[in-house]
Scaffold this motif. Structure first.
Motif, PDB file in Angstrom:
ATOM      1  N   GLY A   1     -16.354  -4.689  -5.574  1.00 53.13           N
ATOM      2  CA  GLY A   1     -16.542  -4.154  -4.216  1.00 53.13           C
ATOM      3  C   GLY A   1     -17.282  -2.823  -4.256  1.00 53.13           C
ATOM      4  N   LYS A   2     -16.891  -1.961  -5.192  1.00 54.02           N
ATOM      5  CA  LYS A   2     -17.575  -0.655  -5.311  1.00 54.02           C
ATOM      6  C   LYS A   2     -19.055  -0.898  -5.630  1.00 54.02           C
ATOM      7  CE  LYS A   2     -13.861   2.120  -5.099  1.00 54.02           C
ATOM      8  NZ  LYS A   2     -13.634   3.223  -4.192  1.00 54.02           N
ATOM      9  N   ALA A   3     -19.329  -1.868  -6.521  1.00 57.23           N
ATOM     10  CA  ALA A   3     -20.723  -2.153  -6.885  1.00 57.23           C
ATOM     11  C   ALA A   3     -21.505  -2.623  -5.653  1.00 57.23           C
ATOM     12  CB  ALA A   3     -20.768  -3.199  -7.997  1.00 57.23           C
TER      13      ALA A   3
ATOM     14  N   LEU B   1     -16.164   6.797 -12.893  1.00 55.37           N
ATOM     15  CA  LEU B   1     -14.832   6.380 -13.347  1.00 55.37           C
ATOM     16  C   LEU B   1     -14.016   6.042 -12.112  1.00 55.37           C
ATOM     17  CD1 LEU B   1     -14.184   9.215 -15.979  1.00 55.37           C
ATOM     18  CD2 LEU B   1     -15.016   6.889 -16.428  1.00 55.37           C
ATOM     19  N   GLU B   2     -13.246   4.969 -12.171  1.00 54.79           N
ATOM     20  CA  GLU B   2     -12.540   4.510 -10.974  1.00 54.79           C
ATOM     21  C   GLU B   2     -11.130   4.065 -11.326  1.00 54.79           C
ATOM     22  OE1 GLU B   2     -14.144   4.427  -7.800  1.00 54.79           O
ATOM     23  OE2 GLU B   2     -12.070   4.172  -7.174  1.00 54.79           O
ATOM     24  N   ASP B   3     -10.183   4.484 -10.507  1.00 57.25           N
ATOM     25  CA  ASP B   3      -8.818   3.964 -10.578  1.00 57.25           C
ATOM     26  C   ASP B   3      -8.210   4.049 -11.985  1.00 57.25           C
ATOM     27  OD1 ASP B   3      -9.150   3.557  -7.909  1.00 57.25           O
ATOM     28  OD2 ASP B   3      -9.145   1.388  -7.962  1.00 57.25           O
ATOM     29  N   ILE B   4      -8.408   5.209 -12.615  1.00 55.05           N
ATOM     30  CA  ILE B   4      -7.751   5.528 -13.891  1.00 55.05           C
ATOM     31  C   ILE B   4      -6.668   6.540 -13.558  1.00 55.05           C
ATOM     32  CG2 ILE B   4      -8.066   6.566 -16.182  1.00 55.05           C
ATOM     33  CD1 ILE B   4     -10.952   5.583 -16.125  1.00 55.05           C
TER      34      ILE B   4
ATOM     35  N   ASP C   1     -14.367   9.097  -9.285  1.00 54.77           N
ATOM     36  CA  ASP C   1     -14.442   8.894  -7.838  1.00 54.77           C
ATOM     37  C   ASP C   1     -13.129   9.222  -7.123  1.00 54.77           C
ATOM     38  OD1 ASP C   1     -15.467   7.868  -5.415  1.00 54.77           O
ATOM     39  OD2 ASP C   1     -14.605   5.907  -5.853  1.00 54.77           O
ATOM     40  N   ASP C   2     -12.002   8.790  -7.712  1.00 50.65           N
ATOM     41  CA  ASP C   2     -10.716   9.028  -7.032  1.00 50.65           C
ATOM     42  C   ASP C   2     -10.389  10.507  -6.958  1.00 50.65           C
ATOM     43  OD1 ASP C   2      -9.572   6.203  -6.620  1.00 50.65           O
ATOM     44  OD2 ASP C   2     -10.390   6.251  -8.636  1.00 50.65           O
ATOM     45  N   GLN C   3     -10.922  11.280  -7.906  1.00 54.16           N
ATOM     46  CA  GLN C   3     -10.747  12.729  -7.793  1.00 54.16           C
ATOM     47  C   GLN C   3     -11.786  13.284  -6.813  1.00 54.16           C
ATOM     48  OE1 GLN C   3     -10.265  15.212 -11.381  1.00 54.16           O
ATOM     49  NE2 GLN C   3     -10.379  13.315 -12.539  1.00 54.16           N
TER      50      GLN C   3
ATOM     51  N   ALA D   1      -3.412   6.574   1.380  1.00 52.10           N
ATOM     52  CA  ALA D   1      -3.113   5.569   0.344  1.00 52.10           C
ATOM     53  C   ALA D   1      -3.717   4.234   0.768  1.00 52.10           C
ATOM     54  CB  ALA D   1      -1.615   5.431   0.144  1.00 52.10           C
ATOM     55  N   ASN D   2      -4.169   3.482  -0.214  1.00 53.01           N
ATOM     56  CA  ASN D   2      -4.762   2.167   0.041  1.00 53.01           C
ATOM     57  C   ASN D   2      -3.990   1.089  -0.712  1.00 53.01           C
ATOM     58  OD1 ASN D   2      -7.067   2.728   1.667  1.00 53.01           O
ATOM     59  ND2 ASN D   2      -7.967   3.743  -0.099  1.00 53.01           N
ATOM     60  N   PRO D   3      -3.937  -0.132  -0.265  1.00 51.40           N
ATOM     61  CA  PRO D   3      -4.431  -0.539   1.048  1.00 51.40           C
ATOM     62  C   PRO D   3      -3.455  -0.176   2.164  1.00 51.40           C
ATOM     63  CG  PRO D   3      -3.502  -2.426  -0.084  1.00 51.40           C
ATOM     64  CD  PRO D   3      -3.389  -1.261  -1.026  1.00 51.40           C
TER      65      PRO D   3
ATOM     66  N   ILE E   1     -11.104   7.987   6.134  1.00 50.84           N
ATOM     67  CA  ILE E   1     -11.375   8.978   5.089  1.00 50.84           C
ATOM     68  C   ILE E   1     -11.316   8.228   3.775  1.00 50.84           C
ATOM     69  CG2 ILE E   1     -10.617  11.122   4.012  1.00 50.84           C
ATOM     70  CD1 ILE E   1     -10.616  12.089   6.629  1.00 50.84           C
ATOM     71  N   ASN E   2     -12.456   7.817   3.320  1.00 46.33           N
ATOM     72  CA  ASN E   2     -12.493   7.001   2.110  1.00 46.33           C
ATOM     73  C   ASN E   2     -13.670   7.467   1.264  1.00 46.33           C
ATOM     74  OD1 ASN E   2     -13.289   4.615   0.382  1.00 46.33           O
ATOM     75  ND2 ASN E   2     -11.435   3.807   1.330  1.00 46.33           N
ATOM     76  N   ASN E   3     -13.488   7.420  -0.040  1.00 45.75           N
ATOM     77  CA  ASN E   3     -14.541   7.943  -0.905  1.00 45.75           C
ATOM     78  C   ASN E   3     -15.867   7.181  -0.794  1.00 45.75           C
ATOM     79  OD1 ASN E   3     -13.555   5.765  -2.390  1.00 45.75           O
ATOM     80  ND2 ASN E   3     -12.434   7.074  -3.810  1.00 45.75           N
ATOM     81  N   VAL E   4     -15.854   6.044  -0.100  1.00 47.36           N
ATOM     82  CA  VAL E   4     -17.128   5.336   0.092  1.00 47.36           C
ATOM     83  C   VAL E   4     -18.124   6.177   0.901  1.00 47.36           C
ATOM     84  CG1 VAL E   4     -16.343   4.071   2.163  1.00 47.36           C
ATOM     85  CG2 VAL E   4     -18.203   3.165   0.785  1.00 47.36           C
TER      86      VAL E   4
END
Ligand SMILES: NC(=O)c1ccc[n+]([C@@H]2O[C@H](COP(=O)([O-])OP(=O)(O)OC[C@H]3O[C@@H](n4cnc5c(N)ncnc54)[C@H](O)[C@@H]3O)[C@@H](O)[C@H]2O)c1
Ligand SMILES: O=C(O)C[C@H](O)C(=O)O
Ligand SMILES: [Mg+2]
Length: 471
Positions: free
Chosen positions: A168-170, A210-213, A236-238, A362-364, A391-394
């Motif tokens: 999805g991010k891609a 980096l994602e979801d680490i 990204d999450d940071q 928080a997601n989802p 408010i989402n990092n996208v």
């Protein structure tokens, strides 16, 4: 039978009908009785004894899917093989693909894209490695790397289950910023192995997302990779989250007549996102931040094994409050949730100052659903696409990487993050700003354009660009 259902949607039921025992009409009647509306029927297979059909059924209410399943399962001669909804259908076979840029139609084409002619290009890059940027995909590629340890708020679900998010991010990278991003889900959660793996795959990429680490490993992994690689490494999450949060909060504070310096802010979930959001708010001048995690309020009166929590306790909570979420929320003006779904109640919000700002990110599943408290909240935001104020990092990562790649930046630094946040906030004019519109929509093309422009400016000005692209 495997089942992946959702109410209030269109679902596809695969039925096997034993034609000696039952007729299709019985299934259709059962579906109608359960308040399903059959909108399409596809025959998948028929023979003397059975027929297999896919029924596309609209269901309107909560629980209809379950009622329907139960009704069908009680019919003799009818087997429900599978249920899927449109979300699952959209994921069949994955969500992205790789396409060649030019067709290979004859031997001449073949000899140029491939051997023997390609060898001259390889030699040119060998002679001058920076040519990888002009003669390969490197200039436009980002690796979306995870170990599956903190996937959304689902937690440690591992690399296979993490793939749909990374795909999805891609997709988002490509659609919003024309960046070619690849999902890379590593089958290790060992810090050194992750660092080694990313370093080994870096040559093909112009940047690493980096994602979801999960925290605290994500901090060391990012920091060491930033030191050791000459391409941007961005967790990204940071930082993506912090940038968008900062943009949204500036607008929400403006709307409610508050200032960042004075606002009393509670951040719940002091992991990757919570830590980075706090750092960005502190850098912007916030003075009254209190962090809460599972063990309660972080306070300098205690010592923590987690070094990031120790740092956090020493740099926040000036009044040394103690207790849990309820104690932290007394008279607070802002709640920022980057923890887990459903942990905030209406009673919690009632403890806050009048006209509070609640960002349940928080997601989802947000910390609290807007419908449970929006009447007592001045500004409400979540991380989801199906509520206002997403408010989402996208809102950040496509544009920030577009700018970093175009300026061939060696890193994404603080200046570039602040520029991205200001760009996002600036897309909403003072006239447009209202409680339902504090951040622009991800579909607003000006977001990526403006983030890219300001990020390039910041990269050039701060001396980390290797190229100054034309606007
Ligand atoms: N909206 C966005 O753009 C966005 C971006 C990043 C993360 N998130 C969401 O934020 C959450 C955290 O993500 P992360 O990457 O920081 O994960 P993480 O695992 O690094 O951190 C999560 C933190 O929340 C804490 N936590 C969990 N349950 C809690 C509870 N009941 N009370 C207090 N603290 C609790 C954990 O102990 C941990 O410290 C996830 O739900 C994620 O989906 C949203
Ligand atoms: O993936 C998202 O929707 C945002 C964020 O990266 C998250 O982990 O929740
Ligand atoms: Mg994430």
């Amino acid at each position: 039978m495997s089942s992946q259902m959702a109410d209030g949607k269109t679902i596809i039921l695969r039925l096997e009908i034993d034609t000696n025992l039952a007729q299709f009409g019985r299934a259709a009647t059962a579906i109608e009785k359960a308040k399903g509306d059959i909108i399409a029927i596809d025959v998948i297979h028929t023979d003397k004894n059975k027929s297999i059909r896919d029924l596309t059924v609209k269901i309107a209410e909560q629980g209809a899917a379950e009622r329907l399943t139960n009704a069908l399962q009680s019919l003799p001669g009818i087997r429900l093989l599978h249920i899927s909804d449109r979300t699952f259908l959209l994921h069949l076979g994955g969500k992205i693909t790789i396409q060649p840029k030019t067709p290979i139609q004859n031997r001449d084409d073949l000899s140029r894209v491939y051997t023997p002619e390609v060898a001259r290009v390889c030699q040119a890059i060998f002679d001058e490695p920076s040519k990888a940027y002009t003669l390969t995909i490197k200039r436009n590629t980002v690796a979306v790397v995870t170990d599956g340890s903190a996937v959304l708020g689902l937690g440690n679900i591992g690399p296979y289950a993490a793939m749909p998010v990374m795909e999805g991010k891609a997709m988002l990278f490509k659609q919003f910023a024309d960046v070619d991003a690849f999902p890379i889900c590593l089958d290790t959660q060992d810090t050194d192995q992750i660092i080694a793996a990313v370093k080994h795959l870096a040559p093909a990429f112009g940047g690493i997302n980096l994602e979801d680490i999960s925290a605290p490993r994500c901090f060391e992994i990012e920091q060491r990779l930033r030191q050791e690689l000459d391409i941007p490494v961005f967790h990204d999450d940071q930082h993506g989250t912090a940038v968008v949060l900062y943009a949204g909060l500036l607008n929400a504070l403006k709307l409610t007549g508050r200032s960042l310096n004075e606002a009393r802010i509670v951040i719940c979930g002091i992991g990757a996102a919570g830590t980075a959001c706090t750092k960005m708010l502190l850098a912007g001048g916030a003075k009254h931040i209190v962090g809460v995690d599972r063990e309660g309020i972080l306070t300098a009166d205690r010592t923590y094994d987690n070094p990031m929590w120790q740092w956090y306790a020493e740099h926040t909570n000036p009044q040394r409050l103690t207790g849990g979420l309820a104690e932290a929320l007394q008279h607070a003006e802002v709640f920022i949730g980057v923890s887990a779904g459903g942990i905030l109640t209406r009673a919690h919000i009632e403890l806050m100052a009048p006209e509070p700002i609640v960002f349940a990110m928080a997601n989802p599943e947000p910390e609290i659903r807007p419908e449970l408290a929006e009447d007592i909240v001045a500004v409400f935001a979540t991380g989801r696409s199906d509520y206002p104020n997403q408010i989402n990092n996208v809102l950040c990562f496509p544009g920030i990487f577009r700018g970093a790649l175009d300026s061939r930046a060696t890193t994404i630094n603080e200046e570039m993050k602040v520029a991205a946040a200001e760009a996002i906030a600036s897309v909403i004019s003072d006239d447009e700003l209202n409680r339902m519109y504090i951040v622009p929509s991800v579909f607003n093309a000006r977001v990526v354009e403006e983030v890219r422009r300001r990020v390039i400016q910041a990269a050039v000005k701060s001396g980390v660009s290797r190229r100054n692209p034309r606007e």
